[in-house]
Design an enzyme around this catalytic site. Structure first.
Site, PDB file in Angstrom:
ATOM      1  N   GLU A  92     -43.361  -2.791 -29.245  1.00 38.23           N
ATOM      2  CA  GLU A  92     -43.590  -3.159 -27.849  1.00 38.23           C
ATOM      3  C   GLU A  92     -42.441  -3.931 -27.217  1.00 38.23           C
ATOM      4  O   GLU A  92     -42.667  -4.912 -26.510  1.00 38.23           O
ATOM      5  CB  GLU A  92     -44.873  -3.987 -27.771  1.00 38.23           C
ATOM      6  CG  GLU A  92     -44.828  -5.352 -28.487  1.00 38.23           C
ATOM      7  CD  GLU A  92     -45.204  -5.344 -29.955  1.00 38.23           C
ATOM      8  OE1 GLU A  92     -45.067  -4.286 -30.604  1.00 38.23           O
ATOM      9  OE2 GLU A  92     -45.630  -6.401 -30.460  1.00 38.23           O
TER      10      GLU A  92
ATOM     11  N   HIS B  10     -51.426   1.448 -26.709  1.00 31.94           N
ATOM     12  CA  HIS B  10     -51.344   0.243 -27.534  1.00 31.94           C
ATOM     13  C   HIS B  10     -50.101  -0.591 -27.183  1.00 31.94           C
ATOM     14  O   HIS B  10     -50.203  -1.788 -26.906  1.00 31.94           O
ATOM     15  CB  HIS B  10     -51.345   0.640 -29.012  1.00 31.94           C
ATOM     16  CG  HIS B  10     -51.206  -0.505 -29.956  1.00 31.94           C
ATOM     17  ND1 HIS B  10     -52.283  -1.092 -30.570  1.00 31.94           N
ATOM     18  CD2 HIS B  10     -50.114  -1.174 -30.368  1.00 31.94           C
ATOM     19  CE1 HIS B  10     -51.857  -2.091 -31.329  1.00 31.94           C
ATOM     20  NE2 HIS B  10     -50.534  -2.155 -31.231  1.00 31.94           N
ATOM     21  N   GLU B  11     -48.943   0.050 -27.185  1.00 31.00           N
ATOM     22  CA  GLU B  11     -47.707  -0.708 -26.912  1.00 31.00           C
ATOM     23  C   GLU B  11     -47.711  -1.262 -25.486  1.00 31.00           C
ATOM     24  O   GLU B  11     -47.252  -2.375 -25.250  1.00 31.00           O
ATOM     25  CB  GLU B  11     -46.460   0.155 -27.152  1.00 31.00           C
ATOM     26  CG  GLU B  11     -46.343   0.774 -28.548  1.00 31.00           C
ATOM     27  CD  GLU B  11     -46.658  -0.158 -29.701  1.00 31.00           C
ATOM     28  OE1 GLU B  11     -46.450  -1.370 -29.570  1.00 31.00           O
ATOM     29  OE2 GLU B  11     -47.145   0.334 -30.742  1.00 31.00           O
TER      30      GLU B  11
ATOM     31  N   HIS C  32     -49.582  -4.464 -25.233  1.00 34.43           N
ATOM     32  CA  HIS C  32     -48.811  -5.634 -25.678  1.00 34.43           C
ATOM     33  C   HIS C  32     -48.073  -6.321 -24.523  1.00 34.43           C
ATOM     34  O   HIS C  32     -47.633  -7.463 -24.672  1.00 34.43           O
ATOM     35  CB  HIS C  32     -47.768  -5.220 -26.716  1.00 34.43           C
ATOM     36  CG  HIS C  32     -48.273  -5.184 -28.126  1.00 34.43           C
ATOM     37  ND1 HIS C  32     -48.835  -6.274 -28.747  1.00 34.43           N
ATOM     38  CD2 HIS C  32     -48.259  -4.194 -29.058  1.00 34.43           C
ATOM     39  CE1 HIS C  32     -49.150  -5.949 -29.997  1.00 34.43           C
ATOM     40  NE2 HIS C  32     -48.815  -4.689 -30.213  1.00 34.43           N
TER      41      HIS C  32
ATOM     42  N   GLU D 235     -52.197  -8.476 -32.334  1.00 34.00           N
ATOM     43  CA  GLU D 235     -52.612  -7.100 -32.625  1.00 34.00           C
ATOM     44  C   GLU D 235     -54.107  -6.854 -32.400  1.00 34.00           C
ATOM     45  O   GLU D 235     -54.494  -5.760 -31.994  1.00 34.00           O
ATOM     46  CB  GLU D 235     -52.204  -6.707 -34.050  1.00 34.00           C
ATOM     47  CG  GLU D 235     -50.686  -6.710 -34.272  1.00 34.00           C
ATOM     48  CD  GLU D 235     -49.910  -5.738 -33.371  1.00 34.00           C
ATOM     49  OE1 GLU D 235     -50.527  -4.836 -32.764  1.00 34.00           O
ATOM     50  OE2 GLU D 235     -48.675  -5.894 -33.285  1.00 34.00           O
TER      51      GLU D 235
ATOM     52  N   ASP E 226     -43.643  -9.193 -43.440  1.00 36.10           N
ATOM     53  CA  ASP E 226     -43.680  -7.733 -43.640  1.00 36.10           C
ATOM     54  C   ASP E 226     -44.581  -7.354 -44.823  1.00 36.10           C
ATOM     55  O   ASP E 226     -45.183  -6.288 -44.832  1.00 36.10           O
ATOM     56  CB  ASP E 226     -42.277  -7.167 -43.912  1.00 36.10           C
ATOM     57  CG  ASP E 226     -41.437  -7.027 -42.639  1.00 36.10           C
ATOM     58  OD1 ASP E 226     -42.003  -7.121 -41.536  1.00 36.10           O
ATOM     59  OD2 ASP E 226     -40.216  -6.817 -42.764  1.00 36.10           O
TER      60      ASP E 226
ATOM     61  N   TYR F 258     -55.251  -6.100 -37.080  1.00 41.73           N
ATOM     62  CA  TYR F 258     -55.621  -5.198 -35.987  1.00 41.73           C
ATOM     63  C   TYR F 258     -57.139  -5.051 -35.914  1.00 41.73           C
ATOM     64  O   TYR F 258     -57.749  -5.217 -34.863  1.00 41.73           O
ATOM     65  CB  TYR F 258     -55.030  -3.798 -36.209  1.00 41.73           C
ATOM     66  CG  TYR F 258     -53.533  -3.713 -36.141  1.00 41.73           C
ATOM     67  CD1 TYR F 258     -52.738  -4.202 -37.169  1.00 41.73           C
ATOM     68  CD2 TYR F 258     -52.897  -3.110 -35.062  1.00 41.73           C
ATOM     69  CE1 TYR F 258     -51.358  -4.109 -37.117  1.00 41.73           C
ATOM     70  CE2 TYR F 258     -51.515  -3.014 -34.993  1.00 41.73           C
ATOM     71  CZ  TYR F 258     -50.747  -3.514 -36.027  1.00 41.73           C
ATOM     72  OH  TYR F 258     -49.385  -3.428 -35.970  1.00 41.73           O
TER      73      TYR F 258
END
Ligand code: BES
Ligand code: ZN
Length: 621
Positions: A280, A304-305, A308, A327, A384, A392
């Site tokens: 995003e 979705h993006e 954001h 998220e 990560d 999410y």
């Protein structure tokens, strides 16, 4: 409450002393040097003192950077790069002669270049691009890779405005609004010259939203305030895929929250090694080319993006421990957009696919694992490594629970309040709780309901949250067909292409996901039959193809091993690559290792690093 205080930093994943200093503005003067595959130049940081002359040191995050020189307010500074501490990098320490009064600013001018070990950038030679004509490069800074591009307070708890002055011989996009191209400089004989591409991001953003890309780029309009940018040969397909929904999504989102703040919303469609579905980056979402499936079935990634733009980019999680605030909210808004643009059952259908993804992640980690908590402890961890569907989907389920608890009408008034309260700031889960309770304090009925929320369990209990009741109108045909296959041994049936021919690709996804989630895998014969009749492995939609291979691999269907290895050479999106490698490794380790070695150079450094850990454990050189 101030979002950055002089107390202990609340983000454990930065080595910067951002509790003493806060970046207010970044000017990045960087040249994209395709020949060496380095960024070179200088970055100017304006930092405000948060304490009264107490701190005589500024510590910044860096990772695999070559720092040439540091100036403080225009004069030579005392600086040192400290030893690397994994996974956070080498802090750059700048020592001041004397402290600085609270709220006064200093200016650091740091000359640097990136190195071959940079984890944020992927570089392509002309031969590695689709038309083989020009080199290409792009950045991916989330979660903690911005420190591999320039020294910074690499925490989402600090937000700054940004000026991008990027020199390149090819077109550039960045996470700011373009302010022009200028200053042509001729190249060497036989080479094109360079231009200075300038952009400005006037809304303060966290370091992880710093983004640039450069290559042989062409653009087309996909809506009144939207452009798609990609390689010239890919442009018409990308335009078709996006133009139908772009403005509809924007309008739907604006109705749910409030008007879009960033002026334009554009999409850069990247080469297939892009490690995520989408990222995003403000003004320019970066997206995988796997969403260009010629059926407009994967543009939920764009919804979705886009979402954001409010959750994450305007209102940011204060640290990666509170990633669900980015998220979970984004997944919730994405599904509300789907519900508004298509119909209410689409909200529920997407939520059911999400629940399956949650099950997949909880099964993978085990239901007592730290990373299955909504708010995990990430001290000493690499964010990560903690990445999964849990923030999410557990985040979504929590917000949906609150939505139904107070009732949609009241909840819909709360949404804009929350985003207005926290815009241009960062918050943690405790501030989320307080904002919600404060908003409803004058509403006795809602307050009474909210008094029953078990916050500690929601935030800190590992494993599953209670499953909400979702409407299964769109999902039922998928789960019914899955159940027929599961009982085929006892209740024979003859599959026909018509079983699935009128389905959307996402219905095929849910069907395959249901099989993947079931405890008794189908026989290899059944799966081969299914492949032959439904042709799941033949389509353009990687979401479907990858899941069919997943079902086959789980049952050790040998005929999918080689096609899986081939797919692993074509897509670098981690959502597909990591599970396929993990499963292929269980089926045929030799093939998995050989495939990884063959395509290691194709994968993005982040993807390469994580697959390496998945296949060989932590300790491989
Ligand atoms: N911000 C994420 C991608 C990300 C997360 C990058 C963490 C680096 C670290 C992005 O918004 C995202 O969630 N992408 C999803 C899209 C999907 C949920 C529709 C993806 O990449 O699959
Ligand atoms: Zn996201």
């Amino acid at each position: 409450m101030a979002h950055v205080t002089a107390s202990t930093p609340r983000d454990p994943n930065t080595l910067s002393n951002y509790n003493k200093w806060r970046t207010s503005h970044v000017t990045a003067n960087l040249e994209i040097d395709f020949a060496t595959q380095w960024l070179k130049g200088n970055v100017v940081l304006r930092l405000k003192s948060l304490t009264d002359s107490e701190s005589k040191e500024i510590r910044l995050d860096t990772s695999y950077l070559d720092i040439k020189d540091v100036k403080l307010n225009g004069a030579a500074a005392k600086w040192a790069l400290e030893p690397r501490s994994e996974p956070y990098g080498s802090p750059l320490s700048i020592i001041l002669d004397k402290g600085v009064a609270k709220d006064k600013e200093v200016e650091l001018d740091i000359s640097l270049r990136t190195t071959d070990s940079c984890t944020a950038l992927q570089w392509f030679s002309p031969a590695q691009t689709s038309n083989k004509k020009h080199p290409y490069m792009f950045s991916q800074c989330q979660a903690i890779h911005a420190r591999s591009v320039f020294p910074c307070q690499d925490t989402p708890d600090v937000k700054a405005t940004v000026d991008f002055n990027i020199r390149s011989r090819l077109p550039v996009v960045a996470s700011g609004l373009p302010t022009g191209t200028k200053d042509f400089r001729p190249g060497k004989p036989g080479e094109s010259g360079t231009l200075l591409y300038t952009f400005r991001q006037g809304i303060p953003i966290p370091s992880y939203l710093f983004a640039i890309a450069s290559g042989d780029l062409a653009s087309a309009s996909v809506g009144p305030r939207s452009t798609v940018v990609t390689g010239p040969e890919e442009l018409t397909d990308c335009k078709w895929e996006l133009e139908h929904d772009m403005e509809r999504f924007l309008e739907a989102a604006e109705k749910i929250v409030f008007p879009y703040a960033w002026t334009t919303y554009n999409v850069l469609v990247l080469p297939s090694s892009f490690p995520y579905g989408g990222m995003e980056n403000p003004i320019f979402t970066f997206a995988t080319p796997t969403i260009i499936s010629k059926d407009r079935e994967n543009i939920d990634v764009i919804a979705h993006e886009l979402a954001h733009s409010w959750s994450g980019n305007l209102v940011s999680n204060a640290s990666w421990e509170h990633f669900w605030l980015n998220e979970g909210w984004t997944t919730y808004i994405e599904r509300r957009i789907q519900g508004a643009v298509h119909s209410e059952p689409h909200f529920h259908f997407s939520a059911l696919i999400g629940w399956r993804a949650l099950e997949g992640s909880v099964e993978m980690y085990g239901k007592d694992h730290e990373f299955t908590k909504l708010v995990p402890d990430l001290k000493g961890k690499d964010p990560d490594d903690a990445f999964s569907s849990i923030p999410y989907e557990k985040g979504f389920v929590f917000l949906y629970y609150l939505d139904t608890l107070v009732g949609r009408e009241k909840w819909d008034k709360y949404i804009p309040h929350y985003f207005k309260t926290w815009q241009q700031k960062s918050l943690d889960s405790f501030e989320f709780k307080k904002t919600l309770l404060d908003f409803f304090a004058s509403d006795a009925e809602a307050s009474e309901k909210l008094a029953g929320v078990d916050w500690d369990t929601w935030f800190f209990a590992p494993g599953y949250p209670p499953k909400p009741a979702f409407d299964d109108t769109l999902a039922k045909p998928c789960t019914d067909l899955a159940s027929k296959w599961q009982h085929r041994q006892t209740t024979p049936f003859t599959p026909k292409p018509e079983d699935v021919s009128r389905w959307t690709a996402n219905q095929a996804v849910l069907f395959l996901e249901t099989l993947l989630g079931s405890l008794s895998p189908l026989s290899t014969n059944d799966i081969a039959d299914m492949g032959a009749v439904y042709a799941f492995d033949k389509g353009e939609n990687v979401e479907v193809v990858a899941r069919y291979f997943q079902v086959g691999l789980k049952a050790r269907l040998e005929s999918v091993y080689v096609p899986t290895a081939e797919l692993l050479g074509k897509v670098g999106r981690m959502k597909f690559v990591r599970p396929l490698f993990r499963e292929l490794n269980r089926c045929d380790r030799g093939l998995a290792v050989k495939t990884f070695e063959k395509y290691a150079g194709f994968y993005h450094p982040i993807c390469r690093g994580l697959v390496e850990k998945d296949l060989f454990g932590e300790g491989r050189e």
